[in-house]
Every structure is written in C-alpha cells, then in structure tokens.
Design an enzyme around this catalytic site. Structure first.
Site, short mmCIF file in Angstrom:
data_model
loop_
_atom_site.label_atom_id
_atom_site.label_comp_id
_atom_site.label_asym_id
_atom_site.label_seq_id
_atom_site.Cartn_x
_atom_site.Cartn_y
_atom_site.Cartn_z
N LYS A 1 -10.32 0.68 -2.14
CA LYS A 1 -10.22 0.26 -0.73
C LYS A 1 -10.58 1.44 0.15
O LYS A 1 -9.99 2.51 0.04
CB LYS A 1 -8.79 -0.22 -0.41
CG LYS A 1 -8.57 -0.51 1.07
CD LYS A 1 -7.20 -1.12 1.34
CE LYS A 1 -6.88 -1.16 2.83
NZ LYS A 1 -5.57 -1.79 3.13
N LYS B 1 -6.93 3.70 -2.81
CA LYS B 1 -7.29 3.60 -1.38
C LYS B 1 -7.46 4.99 -0.80
O LYS B 1 -6.69 5.90 -1.15
CB LYS B 1 -6.17 2.81 -0.68
CG LYS B 1 -6.22 2.79 0.83
CD LYS B 1 -5.13 1.87 1.39
CE LYS B 1 -4.96 2.03 2.88
NZ LYS B 1 -3.89 1.18 3.43
N ASP C 1 0.86 -1.19 0.00
CA ASP C 1 0.00 0.00 0.00
C ASP C 1 0.89 1.25 0.00
O ASP C 1 1.44 1.64 1.05
CB ASP C 1 -0.92 0.00 1.23
CG ASP C 1 -2.02 -1.06 1.14
OD1 ASP C 1 -1.82 -2.07 0.42
OD2 ASP C 1 -3.05 -0.91 1.81
O1 LIG Z 1 -4.82 1.60 6.14
C1 LIG Z 1 -5.66 1.62 6.98
C2 LIG Z 1 -5.84 2.64 8.01
O2 LIG Z 1 -4.67 2.97 8.67
C3 LIG Z 1 -6.83 2.18 8.98
O3 LIG Z 1 -7.27 3.31 9.61
P1 LIG Z 1 -7.96 3.25 11.02
O4 LIG Z 1 -6.84 3.05 12.00
O5 LIG Z 1 -8.62 4.57 11.15
O6 LIG Z 1 -8.90 2.10 11.05
#
Ligand SMILES: O=C[C@H](O)COP(=O)(O)O
Length: 247
Positions: free
Chosen positions: A207, A173, A99
C-alpha cells in the site's frame, strides 16, 4: 483502470492537528464518511475513536463502505500488548482493516525479536477476525537498506507462520503521512521507495500512502504494482484532479 478500487480515503488528523475544536473535527469526519459513501470509495481510513460512529453511519445508510483504522499511530513504539488491545477495541467497534504502525524504531536499533513478535501476534489477531492487516514501515525514517530489510522481515514472518491463502490480506504500507523529516523532504510514497518495497515484500501486497495527491501519481503507483493507495486527496484523485491537501 478504475482508480476508486485502489483508494483508501484517509482522514487521520486529531482536532489539534487540524487546528479545530473536537466537535468541528467530528463534523469533518462525518462529512468525509458521507463523501466516501457517495463516491463509492472502497474504504475510509479514520482514527480509532471515530470507528464506532462510522460503523453506525454506514450501517444506517445501507452502504458497503469498509472502515479502516490505524493502530499505535503514528509512532508505533508501544509494546505488543498495547497494540493488541487497541486493535481488539477497533475490531469490536466495527473496523475492517487494521493499519498497524510497525515498531520501526526498535527495528532500527536491531531489536528484531520485538518487531517479529508484534508482526506475528497482531497479524494473527487480525486474520483470526477476518480483517485485512497492514504494516506501516515509515519509509522516510529508514535508509534504503532498512526499507529492503524491514519489507523482507515482514514478508518472512508472514510466509513462515501463515498459509498462502492469507498473504493477500497482509500488506506492507509505506508511510503514516505524519512523519517529519529534518529537512522537510517528501516523506511518503515515492516511486523509489515503493519499488524497493514491491521487490522485497512480494508476495505480500503493498500500500502506497503519504503524499499521493494527483490522479497521475496514483495511476503510476498502480502501474508499479501497488494494490492500495492511502490518501487524504481521494475525492480529487477519483475525479481526475490534483488534490491541494498538505501532508
Ligand atoms: O495512511 C495514509 C496517510 O495518512 C495518507 O497520507 P496523506 O495525508 O499524505 O495523503
């Protein structure tokens, strides 16, 4: 719908961000890896320095859990060579998904050649190694117009340079989950921004990441059309609950 098939269970805090000693943070990541195995999550998303350890644990457990990691996280402003080197190390250590944080700051300054080059070269590296590649555009740092333009730009680089059969392996994403807005408004995957991404990234998959905390929110994202959800609240969501995780 089995929501587990969509969840990238995510833990990306550094020891400093978690307010922990390094060893304590490693313990959390280990627990998190075992939880992903036990809960049958498709993938865990962790920092690059944890990938080799995760690979060892997953291999020893004979599990099929995939490992994703973030590249040039969370700022995305390194040059293409630095991104390629970090991605190559992650591949060597056993990562399945890469990513990348897109250089959205360069994009905002109109430096489109920089952005196009990194998307082309980093995607090629990932696909040549049979990895799934995702481009984080950090929606909260962008205007609506910029979300539309950057989603379209990524799509155009991919469809002009790669065969149709790989489109499903290159995602756009929404967010890092670490971006701070000045007024602290929700800064991750909102329904509005995800719709804009879906409309402009297609045929690339989207995503949704950042701030997805409840089963209902996750289901709504899937109904909109996202193919993956990145969340630090995966366990609660998978069990139909609300997560108490903060951003
Ligand atoms: O890549 C994903 C994010 O870092 C997830 O974010 P979050 O910690 O707000 O769920």
């Amino acid at each position: 719908m089995n929501i587990r098939n969509y969840l990238d269970s995510t833990y990306l805090k550094t020891p400093k961000q978690a307010g922990l000693e390094e060893g304590q943070n490693v313990e959390i990541v280990l627990k998190f890896i075992h939880e992903a195995i036990d809960e049958n999550f498709k993938l865990i998303m962790i920092r690059p320095d944890m990938v080799a350890m995760a690979k060892e644990v997953i291999t020893k457990a004979n599990a099929v859990t995939l490992i994703g990691t973030v590249i040039d996280f969370p700022e995305g402003e390194s040059d293409v060579m630095a991104k390629l080197e970090e991605a190559q190390r992650a591949i060597d250590n056993g990562a399945d998904d890469l990513d990348f944080v897109c250089n959205y700051k360069a994009f905002k300054e109109g430096e489109l050649a920089i952005v196009k080059e990194e998307i082309l070269r980093c995607t090629k590296l990932g696909l040549d190694n049979n990895k799934t590649v995702k481009w984080i555009i950090e929606v909260a740092a962008l205007t609506d117009k910029q979300i539309i333009q950057l989603s379209s730009l990524i799509k155009n680089v991919i469809i002009s340079n790669f065969k149709e059969e790989v489109y499903s392996s290159v995602f756009v994403k929404s967010s890092t989950g670490f971006f701070k807005t000045e007024d602290d408004v929700p800064n991750g995957a909102t329904v509005r921004t995800i719709i804009m991404m879906l409309e402009n990234a297609s045929p690339l998959p989207v995503k949704a990441a950042g701030g997805v905390r409840s089963y209902e929110e996750a289901v709504e994202m899937v109904r909109l059309g996202v193919k993956r959800i990145g969340t630090s609240g995966a366990k609660a969501i998978a069990n139909g609950e609300d997560s108490k995780q903060e951003y």
